[in-house]
Design an enzyme around this catalytic site. Structure first.
Site, PDB file in Angstrom:
ATOM      1  CE1 TYR A 108     -12.371  19.954 -10.823  1.00  0.00           C
ATOM      2  CE2 TYR A 108     -12.269  18.928  -8.658  1.00  0.00           C
ATOM      3  CZ  TYR A 108     -12.475  18.835 -10.017  1.00  0.00           C
ATOM      4  OH  TYR A 108     -12.781  17.621 -10.568  1.00  0.00           O
TER       5      TYR A 108
ATOM      6  CE  LYS B 105      -8.492  17.436 -14.696  1.00  0.00           C
ATOM      7  NZ  LYS B 105      -8.824  18.434 -13.688  1.00  0.00           N
TER       8      LYS B 105
ATOM      9  CG  ASP C 233      -5.957  22.714  -7.646  1.00  0.00           C
ATOM     10  OD1 ASP C 233      -5.131  22.516  -8.562  1.00  0.00           O
ATOM     11  OD2 ASP C 233      -7.042  22.113  -7.574  1.00  0.00           O
TER      12      ASP C 233
ATOM     13  NE  ARG D 197      -2.432   0.827   3.547  1.00  0.00           N
ATOM     14  CZ  ARG D 197      -2.656  -0.002   4.575  1.00  0.00           C
ATOM     15  NH1 ARG D 197      -3.529  -0.994   4.475  1.00  0.00           N
ATOM     16  NH2 ARG D 197      -2.020   0.155   5.717  1.00  0.00           N
TER      17      ARG D 197
HETATM   18  C1  PLP Z   1      -9.504  18.070 -12.404  1.00  0.00           C
HETATM   19  C2  PLP Z   1      -9.122  18.946 -11.289  1.00  0.00           C
HETATM   20  C3  PLP Z   1      -9.081  18.472  -9.993  1.00  0.00           C
HETATM   21  C4  PLP Z   1      -9.507  17.073  -9.629  1.00  0.00           C
HETATM   22  O1  PLP Z   1      -8.729  16.096 -10.214  1.00  0.00           O
HETATM   23  P1  PLP Z   1      -9.312  14.614 -10.443  1.00  0.00           P
HETATM   24  O2  PLP Z   1      -8.117  13.799 -10.699  1.00  0.00           O
HETATM   25  O3  PLP Z   1     -10.257  14.725 -11.596  1.00  0.00           O
HETATM   26  O4  PLP Z   1     -10.019  14.234  -9.174  1.00  0.00           O
HETATM   27  C5  PLP Z   1      -8.659  19.331  -9.005  1.00  0.00           C
HETATM   28  N1  PLP Z   1      -8.323  20.598  -9.271  1.00  0.00           N
HETATM   29  C6  PLP Z   1      -8.366  21.098 -10.516  1.00  0.00           C
HETATM   30  C7  PLP Z   1      -7.982  22.506 -10.757  1.00  0.00           C
HETATM   31  C8  PLP Z   1      -8.775  20.292 -11.565  1.00  0.00           C
HETATM   32  O5  PLP Z   1      -8.843  20.792 -12.788  1.00  0.00           O
END
Ligand code: PLP
Length: 406
Positions: free
Chosen positions: A116, A212, A187, A63
C-alpha cells in the site's frame, strides 16, 4: 451463556454478546462512551492500574476503550486466530503503530515493494527522520534470506498487493524470517481476515484496515493489529499507549456490526467480482485482468493453496497504452463511483496511471505498459454492473477512435 464448540461464522456472529442480566438483555454489545472510568475505591483504582502497567487488557481511562472496544478486539483476535488485538484510528495508523512499536534508530526492515503506497510516505516523512531504514524488495524475485541483516527487525508484506493483487508465498517467506528470528507482519486487508489467515501460515502480526471489509459500509475509518504472542503484545501495548491511539465506541460498534455480515458480504463480492473478471477477459480492448481467483492469474496457484476465497477487487489493463481510453471509460461509468477506497457495499473504480503504479513499486516487477483500472465490485445486481462496464468500454473505444482520427 456458553454455546459450546462452534464454527468460525457462528463465533463471528456471537462474539461479545453481552450476558443476560435478570433473565434478559440485548443482542448487541452496548456502545459504552466515556472519557472517565469510575472506581469503587482507592484500592480498586490502584489494583486496576497495577494490572494495566503489567500489560493486562484493562481500562483505567476512556482512551483505553471499554466494553465495545474489548468485544471488537476479541472478535477480531478470534477471526485472525491471534493472541491479542489493538485498535487504531485508521488502517495507516495501524501500520504506523506496528512500525513504531518494533523499529528503533539504526534498525532495518524489509518491505515488499508492492505494499500500500502510503507506507512509503510514512518511511520518507517519519521513519527516515528517526534513523530507521526500510528496504523494499520484490518478494517474488529476490531471496529474502540473503537480504536479512543483523539489524533487520521486521519483514513487512502485503498479499495480495494493492493494485495488481500479486499473491506472495507467505509460508516460504515466513519460514525464512522465523529461521532468522525476525518478526513478520502482513497487511491482510484484502481478505477481510475471512479468506486468509496469515498467523496460521507463519506471520506474527496481521494488520487490517477495518475501514474496508470489516466495517463494510464506507462509514468508518479504523485499523486493527492482531499479534500472535504475549511478547509482541507487550511491544504493541507500549507503543499504542505512548501514541495515545484511541477510537470512539461508536466506531468500534460499527466495525463489530460489520463483522456479523463479513462472510455473507464477502461471498457475494466474490461471486460478482468473478463474473465481472470473466466478462472483462473476453473484451477485445482489455489486455489483462488481475484477479487471483482466475486460473489465468499469475498468483492463482498460491491463492488456491493459501486462501479460501477472493474479495471484490478486480484490476485490468487496457491494450492501448494511451490513457485517453481508460479516462473516458472511468468517466462514463454510472454505477461505479470514482473513489480510492473499497470494502464497502458499493462499486468503485479508480484509474491508476503508470506513475501511480511506479509509486506502488511495480517499476521493479511486472509493470503494465498502460493505465490500469481498479474496480471494487460491490453488491449491486451484477448484470447492471456489467452493462455499465460495457457502455464504459464503448465510450473508451470512441475516445481512441477520436485519437486515431485526429
Ligand atoms: C486502505 C488500506 C490501508 C489504509 O487504511 P485506512 O483506514 O484508509 O488508513 C492499508 N492497507 C491497505 C491494503 C488498504 O487498502
Amino acid at each position: 451463556m456458553t454455546r459450546g464448540p462452534a464454527g468460525p461464522a457462528t463465533r463471528l456472529l456471537h462474539a461479545g454478546t453481552p450476558p443476560l442480566r435478570d433473565g434478559s438483555g440485548p443482542v448487541n454489545v452496548p456502545v459504552v462512551r466515556t472519557s472517565t472510568v469510575r472506581f469503587g475505591s482507592v484500592a480498586a483504582h490502584e489494583d486496576l492500574h497495577r494490572q494495566r502497567s503489567a500489560g493486562e487488557r484493562v481500562a483505567t481511562y476512556g482512551r483505553h476503550g471499554l466494553d465495545t472496544h474489548r468485544a471488537l478486539e476479541d472478535a477480531v483476535t478470534d477471526l485472525e486466530g491471534g493472541h491479542r488485538a489493538f485498535l487504531a484510528p485508521s488502517g495507516l495508523g495501524a501500520i504506523s503503530l506496528v512500525l513504531l512499536a518494533l523499529l528503533s534508530p539504526g534498525d532495518h526492515a524489509l518491505v515488499a515493494d508492492s505494499v500500500y503506497a502510503p507506507v512509503r510516505r510514512v518511511d520518507q516523512t517519519l521513519l527516515q527522520r528517526l534513523g530507521i531504514e526500510l528496504e523494499y524488495f520484490s518478494p517474488a524475485h529476490e531471496d529474502l534470506a540473503a537480504l536479512i541483516r543483523p539489524k533487520t527487525r521486521l519483514v513487512y508484506l502485503e498479499s495480495p498487493s494493492s493494485l495488481l493483487f500479486e499473491v506472495l508465498d507467505l509460508p516460504a517467506l515466513a519460514a525464512i524470517a522465523r529461521d532468522r528470528g525476525v518478526p513478520l507482519a502482513m497487511d491482510n486487508t484484502w481478505s477481510g481476515g475471512w479468506f486468509h489467515k496469515p498467523l496460521s501460515l507463519g506471520a506474527n502480526i496481521s494488520i487490517q484496515a477495518s475501514t474496508k471489509y470489516i466495517a463494510g459500509h464506507s462509514d468508518v475509518m479504523q485499523g486493527i493489529v492482531v499479534v500472535d504472542s504475549p511478547a509482541l503484545a507487550a511491544k504493541l501495548a507500549t507503543a499504542h499507549e505512548a501514541l495515545g491511539l484511541s477510537i470512539s465506541a461508536d466506531d468500534a460498534y460499527l466495525a463489530l456490526r460489520g463483522l456479523r455480515t463479513l462472510p455473507v458480504r464477502l461471498a457475494q463480492h466474490q461471486r460478482h467480482a468473478t463474473e465481472v473478471a470473466r466478462w472483462l477477459q473476453q473484451q477485445a480492448t482489455v489486455a489483462r485482468v488481475y484477479y487471483p481467483a482466475l486460473p489465468e492469474d499469475a498468483g492463482h496457484a498460491l491463492w488456491r493453496r493459501d486462501f479460501s476465497g477472493a474479495s471484490g477487487l478486480v484490476s485490468f489493463a487496457f491494450k492501448d497504452s494511451d490513457d485517453r481510453a481508460a479516462r473516458a471509460f472511468v468517466d462514463a461509468l454510472r454505477h461505479f463511483a470514482i473513489g480510492a477506497s473499497w470494502g464497502g457495499y458499493e462499486s468503485l473504480a479508480l484509474l491508476a496511471p503508470p506513475e501511480r503504479l511506479r509509486d506502488h513499486g511495480y517499476w521493479r516487477t511486472q509493470a503494465p505498459a498502460g493505465p490500469v483500472v481498479r474496480l471494487h465490485v460491490g453488491l449491486e445486481d451484477p448484470q447492471d454492473l456489467i452493462a455499465d462496464l460495457a457502455q464504459g468500454l464503448e465510450h473508451a473505444a470512441r475516445a481512441v477512435d477520436w485519437k486515431n482520427a485526429a
